[in-house]
Structures are given as structure tokens and as C-alpha cells.
Design a protein around this motif. Sequence first.
Motif, PDB file in Angstrom:
ATOM      1  N   ALA A 284       0.863  -1.183   0.000  1.00  0.00           N
ATOM      2  CA  ALA A 284       0.000   0.000   0.000  1.00  0.00           C
ATOM      3  C   ALA A 284       0.900   1.233   0.000  1.00  0.00           C
ATOM      4  O   ALA A 284       1.985   1.213   0.584  1.00  0.00           O
ATOM      5  CB  ALA A 284      -0.888   0.003   1.236  1.00  0.00           C
ATOM      6  N   CYS A 285       0.470   2.270  -0.700  1.00  0.00           N
ATOM      7  CA  CYS A 285       1.279   3.496  -0.768  1.00  0.00           C
ATOM      8  C   CYS A 285       0.411   4.702  -0.427  1.00  0.00           C
ATOM      9  O   CYS A 285      -0.800   4.675  -0.626  1.00  0.00           O
ATOM     10  CB  CYS A 285       1.842   3.683  -2.187  1.00  0.00           C
TER      11      CYS A 285
ATOM     12  N   GLU B 222      -2.434  12.810  -0.355  1.00  0.00           N
ATOM     13  CA  GLU B 222      -2.817  12.387   1.002  1.00  0.00           C
ATOM     14  C   GLU B 222      -1.921  13.032   2.057  1.00  0.00           C
ATOM     15  O   GLU B 222      -2.334  13.255   3.183  1.00  0.00           O
ATOM     16  CB  GLU B 222      -2.616  10.874   1.142  1.00  0.00           C
ATOM     17  N   LEU B 223      -0.677  13.261   1.693  1.00  0.00           N
ATOM     18  CA  LEU B 223       0.296  13.794   2.649  1.00  0.00           C
ATOM     19  C   LEU B 223       0.333  15.327   2.644  1.00  0.00           C
ATOM     20  O   LEU B 223       1.163  15.933   3.313  1.00  0.00           O
ATOM     21  CB  LEU B 223       1.702  13.256   2.326  1.00  0.00           C
TER      22      LEU B 223
ATOM     23  N   GLY C  41       7.225  17.361  -6.068  1.00  0.00           N
ATOM     24  CA  GLY C  41       7.840  16.069  -6.333  1.00  0.00           C
ATOM     25  C   GLY C  41       7.802  15.621  -7.772  1.00  0.00           C
ATOM     26  O   GLY C  41       7.275  16.297  -8.649  1.00  0.00           O
ATOM     27  N   ILE C  42       8.369  14.442  -8.004  1.00  0.00           N
ATOM     28  CA  ILE C  42       8.495  13.908  -9.360  1.00  0.00           C
ATOM     29  C   ILE C  42       7.574  12.720  -9.580  1.00  0.00           C
ATOM     30  O   ILE C  42       7.596  12.098 -10.629  1.00  0.00           O
ATOM     31  CB  ILE C  42       9.952  13.492  -9.669  1.00  0.00           C
ATOM     32  N   SER C  43       6.768  12.400  -8.547  1.00  0.00           N
ATOM     33  CA  SER C  43       5.846  11.277  -8.670  1.00  0.00           C
ATOM     34  C   SER C  43       4.661  11.538  -7.749  1.00  0.00           C
ATOM     35  O   SER C  43       4.806  12.212  -6.724  1.00  0.00           O
ATOM     36  CB  SER C  43       6.545   9.985  -8.244  1.00  0.00           C
ATOM     37  N   PRO C  44       3.484  10.999  -8.087  1.00  0.00           N
ATOM     38  CA  PRO C  44       2.338  11.169  -7.174  1.00  0.00           C
ATOM     39  C   PRO C  44       2.479  10.360  -5.884  1.00  0.00           C
ATOM     40  O   PRO C  44       1.718  10.558  -4.945  1.00  0.00           O
ATOM     41  CB  PRO C  44       1.139  10.677  -8.003  1.00  0.00           C
ATOM     42  N   ILE C  45       3.457   9.455  -5.823  1.00  0.00           N
ATOM     43  CA  ILE C  45       3.621   8.597  -4.634  1.00  0.00           C
ATOM     44  C   ILE C  45       4.517   9.283  -3.604  1.00  0.00           C
ATOM     45  O   ILE C  45       5.620   9.735  -3.925  1.00  0.00           O
ATOM     46  CB  ILE C  45       4.247   7.232  -5.021  1.00  0.00           C
ATOM     47  N   GLY C  46       4.049   9.346  -2.341  1.00  0.00           N
ATOM     48  CA  GLY C  46       4.838   9.951  -1.274  1.00  0.00           C
ATOM     49  C   GLY C  46       5.648   8.941  -0.497  1.00  0.00           C
ATOM     50  O   GLY C  46       6.864   9.082  -0.329  1.00  0.00           O
TER      51      GLY C  46
ATOM     52  N   LEU D 201       6.160  11.443   9.350  1.00  0.00           N
ATOM     53  CA  LEU D 201       6.178  12.406   8.244  1.00  0.00           C
ATOM     54  C   LEU D 201       5.359  13.619   8.641  1.00  0.00           C
ATOM     55  O   LEU D 201       4.274  13.469   9.211  1.00  0.00           O
ATOM     56  CB  LEU D 201       5.556  11.796   6.982  1.00  0.00           C
ATOM     57  N   ARG D 202       5.874  14.809   8.349  1.00  0.00           N
ATOM     58  CA  ARG D 202       5.070  16.026   8.552  1.00  0.00           C
ATOM     59  C   ARG D 202       4.144  16.171   7.371  1.00  0.00           C
ATOM     60  O   ARG D 202       4.591  16.248   6.228  1.00  0.00           O
ATOM     61  CB  ARG D 202       5.980  17.248   8.621  1.00  0.00           C
ATOM     62  N   ILE D 203       2.834  16.178   7.648  1.00  0.00           N
ATOM     63  CA  ILE D 203       1.886  16.306   6.538  1.00  0.00           C
ATOM     64  C   ILE D 203       1.047  17.544   6.770  1.00  0.00           C
ATOM     65  O   ILE D 203       0.690  17.851   7.880  1.00  0.00           O
ATOM     66  CB  ILE D 203       0.998  15.046   6.390  1.00  0.00           C
ATOM     67  N   GLY D 204       0.755  18.260   5.712  1.00  0.00           N
ATOM     68  CA  GLY D 204      -0.109  19.426   5.797  1.00  0.00           C
ATOM     69  C   GLY D 204       0.308  20.388   6.895  1.00  0.00           C
ATOM     70  O   GLY D 204       1.487  20.607   7.142  1.00  0.00           O
ATOM     71  N   ALA D 205      -0.703  20.944   7.581  1.00  0.00           N
ATOM     72  CA  ALA D 205      -0.445  22.005   8.562  1.00  0.00           C
ATOM     73  C   ALA D 205      -0.107  21.422   9.931  1.00  0.00           C
ATOM     74  O   ALA D 205      -0.964  21.309  10.802  1.00  0.00           O
ATOM     75  CB  ALA D 205      -1.665  22.917   8.649  1.00  0.00           C
ATOM     76  N   GLY D 206       1.135  21.040  10.100  1.00  0.00           N
ATOM     77  CA  GLY D 206       1.601  20.624  11.416  1.00  0.00           C
ATOM     78  C   GLY D 206       1.230  19.212  11.844  1.00  0.00           C
ATOM     79  O   GLY D 206       1.639  18.761  12.899  1.00  0.00           O
TER      80      GLY D 206
END
Length: 344
Positions: free
Chosen positions: A37-38, A43-44, A50-55, A186-191
Motif C-alpha cells: 500500500a502506498c 494524502e500527505l 515532487g516527481i511522482s504522485p507517490i509519497g 512524516l510532517r503532513i499538511g499544517a503541522g
Amino acid sequence: MSKPSFTLPLQRPQTPATYFKSPFNPSRHLAYHTMPACHTMSELGHEKRGISPIGVSEPFELFTPEAVRLMRNEVLADEVWDNCRFASSIAACQLRGMAPKYAKFVYDAWTNPETLRIVSSIAGVDLVPVMDYEIGHINISVKDKDDADGKTQAAPVVGWHKDSYPFVCVLMLSDATEMKGGETALRIGAGEIMKVRGPQMGSAVVLQGRYIDHIALPSTNTRERITMVTSFRPRDPVVADDSQLLTVRPVSDLNEMYNQWTDYRVELVEERCRRLVKTLRERKHVGRDFDVTGVKGQLAELIKFLQKTADEIVDPAEYKVEDGDEEREQGKESTRMKKRARLA
Ligand SMILES: [Fe+2]
């Protein structure tokens, strides 16, 4: 260069690697079976980067126990310990630049077309290792026996950071069966923070680490945590390559790394120039007008890429930060790096 004042309570092989008895064989040493699963960049909270839609991927089995044993034999051997050991403000013990000279199995494992196909399919973009120097980077965290029961948490293996290269594949080389913690946050979005489960031995995680602030969280209930990080860039020379050397300069043999950096960057420019010339000639041949906007755009890109290539080469003579200088401000990409500290 002084010897380290500490010793790590780590079992290391006393015999040289057994590569020639067991070269890398994808059908024997790859354990990959199912696409993990990715989580996408959207989502992040990083949809336009980035260079790909996958985080980031969830952990997936990549190498067999035998492959892990052979890799450990190579990277923990005396010659690697003596020649490739570095420390920095963000990591206490790293081994770098051992492949292919001291680690042929590791080199072959990460450059094998089948391995690259797997990593690329998970990353969602065709990837190759950035350069040999970034194959098989090792982060080591070990604790004394008394500490291993989980009463005391070790400091994070590596602090909050973005990587210098577009993608990484992080492989676990320790037995993590009983390990608690050890996730990648991982830091995602606002904090907000998202945690990705740490991989088991032989398993790996793929992360678009150039664009996402991340940290390996401390682990307990284990004496050692050894991870192998291989960094990747896009194979296609026309896909953007945002690589830099900020986080790796203080922990590298600069003579070797600058050579490989310049080599791959100029080779990419060569290929881009060849394609530009081909397009020019083809257009002219069929009687089309000169494409002012297109050509100027491509030339500007080439200049930018070459300028970046030069800017990242910081003369070691000018590369001085005073003792006691604090850690650089993570995430702000400050150039205040702690003094280069080679332990070997
Ligand atoms: Fe990282």
C-alpha cells in the motif's frame, strides 16, 4: 582525524565478505512478491510537489535473509568500519561510500535491473541510484545491554530532515521482531504528523524524502537498529532532478563525492543537449520555424541545472564552521552545517 572516543557495542564480522562465493542473484536474493500500500503526495498534503504522485510506501519484503546476511557482512567489515565511518549533527554513526569498492554484493543488489524495476514500480517513476556514493548508506544506532529493555529511549537515529535526493529506499538490516517504535514520522499538511510502520529485517520502505519532512522515531526493546538507505533520482534525463548535497556534504569523502556528482550531472546535460540538437535539426529538416520560446526555455533549464551543479560543489577550504556551532535549522535548509567530522 581522531579516532572516536566511544566504541559501539556491536557484533561485527571478523572475516572479509563472502561475495565471490555468493554473487547477487535476483531469483535467490529478492523476496519481493506484492505491491505494498502506498500513500500519495496528495494524502500527505504535498500534492503539487515532487516527481511522482507517490509519497511513501508501507513496508514491503525486498531481500531474503541470506541477502541481508551478506550485506551485513560487507558493510560491518573492518575495512568499511575503518574507511567509511562518519558522524554529523543529525546522526551519530553512519557508514558511507563503501560500494562498490568494499561492498560488491550491496552494489550489485541495488543496481540490479530487477531491484530497480521493483523500487521504480512502487515509487511510480523510473529510478536509478543517484550515484555510487549513495548506494548502501548505513545508519547505526546501538545501545548497551542494560538499555535495550526499553527503559531508556535512544535519541532518534537521524533528526527531522528532508533528504538531499528525490527518493530513498530504506532497508532494515536488524532483527526488528521485538522492536517497539522505530516508525518513520512524516510532517503532513499544517503541522500534522503521520507515522509509517518501520520495516522488519529484509523489508524496506520507499519515500519521496526530498519533499517531505521526516524523522526515524526512536526504537526500544532492541539493542541495534541498522538501516541501509539508497538514494535515487529519475532515470529519464528530462525529468526534473532536484538533488543537492546539503545534508550529505558533512558526512562524505568530498573528493570522491564531488567527482561522482559532477560526472552524473554533466552526463545528464550531455544527454539533454543531444536531444535539443536532434529536435533542432529535425525541425529544420522539415522546414519548420525556429522555436524561440521552446529553445530559450530549454537553454534556461540547462543553465539552471549546471549552475546548481557548480553551487553544490563547496570548496573544502571554504567549508568551515566553528566548533560549538549549533545544529542547522532543520527543514529551513540553512547552510550552517556542523563541522565535518570524519571519525575513521
Ligand atoms: Fe531521510
